[in-house]
Write a protein that holds these residues in place. Structure first.
Motif, PDB file in Angstrom:
ATOM      1  N   ILE A  55       0.838  -1.195   0.000  1.00 22.25           N
ATOM      2  CA  ILE A  55       0.000   0.000   0.000  1.00 22.25           C
ATOM      3  C   ILE A  55       0.876   1.250   0.000  1.00 22.25           C
ATOM      4  CG2 ILE A  55      -1.658   1.359   1.355  1.00 22.25           C
ATOM      5  CD1 ILE A  55      -2.866  -1.249   2.322  1.00 22.25           C
ATOM      6  N   ASN A  56       0.500   2.209  -0.819  1.00 18.30           N
ATOM      7  CA  ASN A  56       1.193   3.497  -0.871  1.00 18.30           C
ATOM      8  C   ASN A  56       0.199   4.623  -0.655  1.00 18.30           C
ATOM      9  OD1 ASN A  56       2.685   1.750  -3.328  1.00 18.30           O
ATOM     10  ND2 ASN A  56       4.043   2.739  -1.861  1.00 18.30           N
ATOM     11  N   TYR A  57       0.621   5.619   0.090  1.00 18.27           N
ATOM     12  CA  TYR A  57      -0.199   6.814   0.317  1.00 18.27           C
ATOM     13  C   TYR A  57       0.594   8.059  -0.056  1.00 18.27           C
ATOM     14  CZ  TYR A  57      -3.309   3.950   3.239  1.00 18.27           C
ATOM     15  OH  TYR A  57      -4.187   2.993   3.699  1.00 18.27           O
ATOM     16  N   ALA A  58      -0.114   9.075  -0.519  1.00 14.25           N
ATOM     17  CA  ALA A  58       0.511  10.376  -0.677  1.00 14.25           C
ATOM     18  C   ALA A  58       0.860  10.895   0.717  1.00 14.25           C
ATOM     19  CB  ALA A  58      -0.450  11.341  -1.363  1.00 14.25           C
ATOM     20  N   ASP A  59       1.954  11.612   0.822  1.00 15.13           N
ATOM     21  CA  ASP A  59       2.373  12.120   2.123  1.00 15.13           C
ATOM     22  C   ASP A  59       1.286  12.970   2.779  1.00 15.13           C
ATOM     23  OD1 ASP A  59       5.886  12.634   1.218  1.00 15.13           O
ATOM     24  OD2 ASP A  59       4.803  10.861   1.933  1.00 15.13           O
ATOM     25  N   SER A  60       0.537  13.678   1.965  1.00 12.60           N
ATOM     26  CA  SER A  60      -0.462  14.608   2.498  1.00 12.60           C
ATOM     27  C   SER A  60      -1.644  13.915   3.164  1.00 12.60           C
ATOM     28  CB  SER A  60      -0.965  15.528   1.382  1.00 12.60           C
ATOM     29  OG  SER A  60      -1.531  14.758   0.339  1.00 12.60           O
ATOM     30  N   VAL A  61      -1.811  12.610   2.915  1.00  5.80           N
ATOM     31  CA  VAL A  61      -2.975  11.912   3.482  1.00  5.80           C
ATOM     32  C   VAL A  61      -2.581  10.813   4.465  1.00  5.80           C
ATOM     33  CG1 VAL A  61      -4.245  12.390   1.360  1.00  5.80           C
ATOM     34  CG2 VAL A  61      -3.210  10.131   1.694  1.00  5.80           C
ATOM     35  N   ILE A  67      -6.932   3.012   2.545  1.00  2.00           N
ATOM     36  CA  ILE A  67      -7.448   2.323   1.367  1.00  2.00           C
ATOM     37  C   ILE A  67      -7.622   0.852   1.701  1.00  2.00           C
ATOM     38  CG2 ILE A  67      -5.150   1.841   0.395  1.00  2.00           C
ATOM     39  CD1 ILE A  67      -6.393   2.295  -2.403  1.00  2.00           C
ATOM     40  N   SER A  68      -8.673   0.271   1.158  1.00  2.12           N
ATOM     41  CA  SER A  68      -8.901  -1.152   1.370  1.00  2.12           C
ATOM     42  C   SER A  68      -9.490  -1.753   0.109  1.00  2.12           C
ATOM     43  CB  SER A  68      -9.845  -1.371   2.564  1.00  2.12           C
ATOM     44  OG  SER A  68     -11.105  -0.780   2.329  1.00  2.12           O
ATOM     45  N   ARG A  69      -9.179  -2.990  -0.120  1.00  2.00           N
ATOM     46  CA  ARG A  69      -9.728  -3.688  -1.278  1.00  2.00           C
ATOM     47  C   ARG A  69     -10.343  -4.984  -0.814  1.00  2.00           C
ATOM     48  NH1 ARG A  69      -5.285  -4.989  -5.578  1.00  2.00           N
ATOM     49  NH2 ARG A  69      -6.723  -6.657  -6.124  1.00  2.00           N
ATOM     50  N   ASP A  70     -11.472  -5.330  -1.405  1.00  2.00           N
ATOM     51  CA  ASP A  70     -12.156  -6.575  -1.114  1.00  2.00           C
ATOM     52  C   ASP A  70     -12.118  -7.396  -2.392  1.00  2.00           C
ATOM     53  OD1 ASP A  70     -14.058  -8.631  -0.726  1.00  2.00           O
ATOM     54  OD2 ASP A  70     -15.081  -7.437   0.791  1.00  2.00           O
ATOM     55  N   ASN A  71     -11.224  -8.354  -2.438  1.00  2.27           N
ATOM     56  CA  ASN A  71     -11.044  -9.135  -3.661  1.00  2.27           C
ATOM     57  C   ASN A  71     -12.255 -10.001  -3.968  1.00  2.27           C
ATOM     58  OD1 ASN A  71      -8.435  -8.089  -4.097  1.00  2.27           O
ATOM     59  ND2 ASN A  71      -7.549  -9.595  -2.708  1.00  2.27           N
ATOM     60  N   ALA A  72     -12.998 -10.379  -2.955  1.00  3.36           N
ATOM     61  CA  ALA A  72     -14.189 -11.197  -3.180  1.00  3.36           C
ATOM     62  C   ALA A  72     -15.319 -10.364  -3.786  1.00  3.36           C
ATOM     63  CB  ALA A  72     -14.643 -11.837  -1.876  1.00  3.36           C
TER      64      ALA A  72
END
Length: 116
Positions: A55-61, A67-72
Motif C-alpha cells: 500500500i502506498n499513500y501520498a504524504d499529504s494523506v 485504502i482497502s480492497r475486497d477481492n471477493a
C-alpha cells in the motif's frame, strides 16, 4: 468502466468513505487506487493497494486516509478521516489488471468538498 460513489460535502475534520465497484468481467486486478484532481492542479495519486498487499499513500494523506480492497466483492474503498479544505477535489478510482497491467480502467469521478 468503474463505478465510484460516496463523495459529498463535509465539514473540516469530518469523514467520508468512497467506494469503487469493479465490473464482474474483471476477475481480479493487480492494483487498485484512488487519485484526485483539484481545480487548476494535476491529477495526483492519493493511495493504491496491490494484490500482494503493498500500500502506498501520498504524504499529504498519511495517517488520515485508509485504502482497502475486497477481492471477493471486487471493490476498492477509501476511508477519509480528519478531512481538510485542501482535500477538496474530484476523486477518481483506478484499477490495473492483466498480465502486463495493460488493462487500465477509471471511474467517472466523485466530488469531495471540505468546507464549513
Amino acid at each position: 468502466q468503474l463505478q465510484a460513489s460516496g463523495g459529498g460535502l463535509v465539514q473540516p475534520g469530518g469523514s467520508l468513505r468512497l467506494s469503487c465497484a469493479v465490473p464482474t468481467s474483471i476477475n481480479s486486478f493487480n492494483v487498485g487506487g484512488w487519485y484526485r484532481q483539484a481545480p487548476g492542479k494535476q491529477r495526483e495519486l492519493v493511495a493504491r493497494a496491490t494484490i500482494g498487499g503493498r500500500i502506498n499513500y501520498a504524504d499529504s494523506v498519511k495517517g488520515r486516509f485508509t485504502i482497502s480492497r475486497d477481492n471477493a466483492k471486487n471493490t476498492v474503498d477509501l476511508l477519509m478521516n480528519s478531512l481538510k479544505p485542501e482535500d477538496t477535489a474530484v476523486y477518481y478510482c483506478n484499477i490495473r489488471a492483466g498480465y502486463f497491467n495493460d488493462i487500465d480502467l477509471w471511474g467517472q469521478g466523485t466530488q469531495v468538498t471540505v468546507s464549513s
